[in-house]
Design an enzyme around this catalytic site. Structure first.
Site, PDB file in Angstrom:
ATOM      1  N   HIS A 111       1.381  -1.357   0.004  1.00 45.97           N
ATOM      2  CA  HIS A 111       0.369   0.111   0.322  1.00 45.97           C
ATOM      3  C   HIS A 111       0.696   1.780  -0.062  1.00 45.97           C
ATOM      4  O   HIS A 111       2.024   1.496   0.357  1.00 45.97           O
ATOM      5  CB  HIS A 111      -0.466   0.256   1.539  1.00 45.97           C
ATOM      6  CG  HIS A 111      -0.905   1.846   2.225  1.00 45.97           C
ATOM      7  ND1 HIS A 111      -0.981   2.264   2.074  1.00 45.97           N
ATOM      8  CD2 HIS A 111      -2.477   1.772   0.943  1.00 45.97           C
ATOM      9  CE1 HIS A 111      -1.371   3.577   2.772  1.00 45.97           C
ATOM     10  NE2 HIS A 111      -2.004   3.106   1.597  1.00 45.97           N
ATOM     11  N   GLY A 115     -17.656  11.023  -1.047  1.00 47.69           N
ATOM     12  CA  GLY A 115     -16.302  10.220  -2.898  1.00 47.69           C
ATOM     13  C   GLY A 115     -16.838   8.762  -2.965  1.00 47.69           C
ATOM     14  O   GLY A 115     -18.297   8.510  -2.506  1.00 47.69           O
ATOM     15  N   VAL A 129       0.288   9.333  -1.161  1.00 47.44           N
ATOM     16  CA  VAL A 129       0.643  10.162  -0.860  1.00 47.44           C
ATOM     17  C   VAL A 129      -0.757  11.171  -0.713  1.00 47.44           C
ATOM     18  O   VAL A 129      -1.284  11.385  -2.271  1.00 47.44           O
ATOM     19  CB  VAL A 129       1.747  10.999  -1.695  1.00 47.44           C
ATOM     20  CG1 VAL A 129       3.026  10.220  -0.949  1.00 47.44           C
ATOM     21  CG2 VAL A 129       1.572  10.213  -3.271  1.00 47.44           C
ATOM     22  N   HIS A 162      12.679  -1.375   4.203  1.00 45.37           N
ATOM     23  CA  HIS A 162      13.011  -1.035   4.608  1.00 45.37           C
ATOM     24  C   HIS A 162      13.853   0.742   4.768  1.00 45.37           C
ATOM     25  O   HIS A 162      14.649   1.437   5.092  1.00 45.37           O
ATOM     26  CB  HIS A 162      12.962  -0.774   6.456  1.00 45.37           C
ATOM     27  CG  HIS A 162      11.696  -1.043   7.395  1.00 45.37           C
ATOM     28  ND1 HIS A 162      11.473   0.002   8.368  1.00 45.37           N
ATOM     29  CD2 HIS A 162      10.904  -2.079   7.260  1.00 45.37           C
ATOM     30  CE1 HIS A 162       9.995  -0.424   7.915  1.00 45.37           C
ATOM     31  NE2 HIS A 162      10.101  -1.993   7.585  1.00 45.37           N
TER      32      HIS A 162
END
Length: 302
Positions: free
Chosen positions: A108, A261, A111, A147
């Protein structure tokens, strides 16, 4: 660049959606995204892109939206009541990828940019987003790569940014009713405007730009691994946790529904197949148990 440049953010987000779609199509080789453009009666709209039944991706959805309205919904003002009653613009790209192969994690990313305005007042704006990984079978090298990519996205903005956003991600993507994380985390940030517009926008871009380099190598490494019904059953069971989080806790889902929405675009993150089992527990010593014991616990993967 002006203090807030909505057009620049819009241009970046549309191009980011294009780039991620192209990268996923190149990985899949069978299907391409179909596009669905939509408008919102209260103001704004977006373009949703969906891939279903691909060779690698069972379902992938990448949504761009730019909506506006006369008043922020409760989900956006719960932690900032001083913004209640302001008009708003909200724009972003959000995606969820559900692969066929249980050895390829679900991913997932999101931004986004918000601006809340009121006559005779300075506008209040902020960026948010991040990306996180939800494996069904854990591999340490995949977690480390994920990471490291997250840290690389943050490093130009200070050594302290990655640890802060990682901890925020671990806290946010946590199913309190299950007392377990959704996956192995990554980055999460919200209400970000501390260094000013240009630098805040640059950080959002860096997070968006690092998603494909973080995810694509993991897909390429795992997508041809053989699997059987056992692995598929476990994948479908664990997808249930994904659904629970998105419908109970996810801020983006709540915001989208509360602002009227487009439901199809808001819920495109849900997997095409999922199952629940009553009080199921993995057998000790199995790869399924290892996911719980070694991966579904916040830790420093670096």
């Amino acid at each position: 660049m002006s203090q807030t440049d909505v057009n620049a953010v819009t241009d970046y987000l549309l191009k980011l959606q294009d780039r991620i779609c192209t990268a996923l199509e190149q990985l899949d080789q069978k299907k391409v995204f179909r596009e669905d453009q939509w408008t919102r009666a209260e103001g704004g709209g977006g373009r949703s892109r969906i891939m279903e039944g691909g060779a690698v991706f069972e379902k992938a959805g990448i949504n761009f939206s730019h909506v506006h309205g006369r008043e922020l919904p409760a989900s956006a003002t719960a932690s900032r009541p001083e913004l209640a009653g302001r008009s708003f613009q909200a724009l972003g790209v959000s995606l969820v990828v559900h692969p066929h192969n249980p050895y390829v994690p679900t991913s997932h990313a999101n931004v986004r940019f918000f601006i809340a305005e009121k006559p005779d007042c300075e506008p209040v704006w902020w960026f948010g987003g991040g990306f996180d990984l939800t494996p069904y079978y854990g591999y340490r090298e995949d977690a480390v790569h994920w990471h490291r990519s997250a840290r690389e996205a943050c490093l130009p903005f200070g050594e302290e940014v990655y640890p802060r956003f990682k901890a925020w991600c671990d806290e946010y993507f946590y199913l309190r009713h299950r007392e377990e994380p959704r996956g192995i985390g990554g980055l999460f940030f919200d209400d970000y405007n501390e260094p000013g517009f240009e630098r805040s926008f640059a950080l959002m871009r860096s997070v968006g730009d690092h998603f494909v380099p973080a995810y694509a190598p993991i897909v390429e490494k795992r997508m041809h691994q053989s699997y059987g019904q056992r692995e598929r059953d476990f994948q479908l069971y664990r997808r249930g946790r994904y659904v629970e989080f998105n419908l109970v806790y996810d801020r983006g889902t709540l915001f989208g529904l509360q602002t009227g929405g487009r439901t199809e675009s808001i819920l495109m993150s849900l997997p095409p197949q999922v199952c629940w089992r009553y009080d199921w527990q993995p057998e000790p010593g199995t790869p399924e148990a290892e996911l719980y014991e070694a991966f579904l616990k916040p830790r420093n993967w670096l």
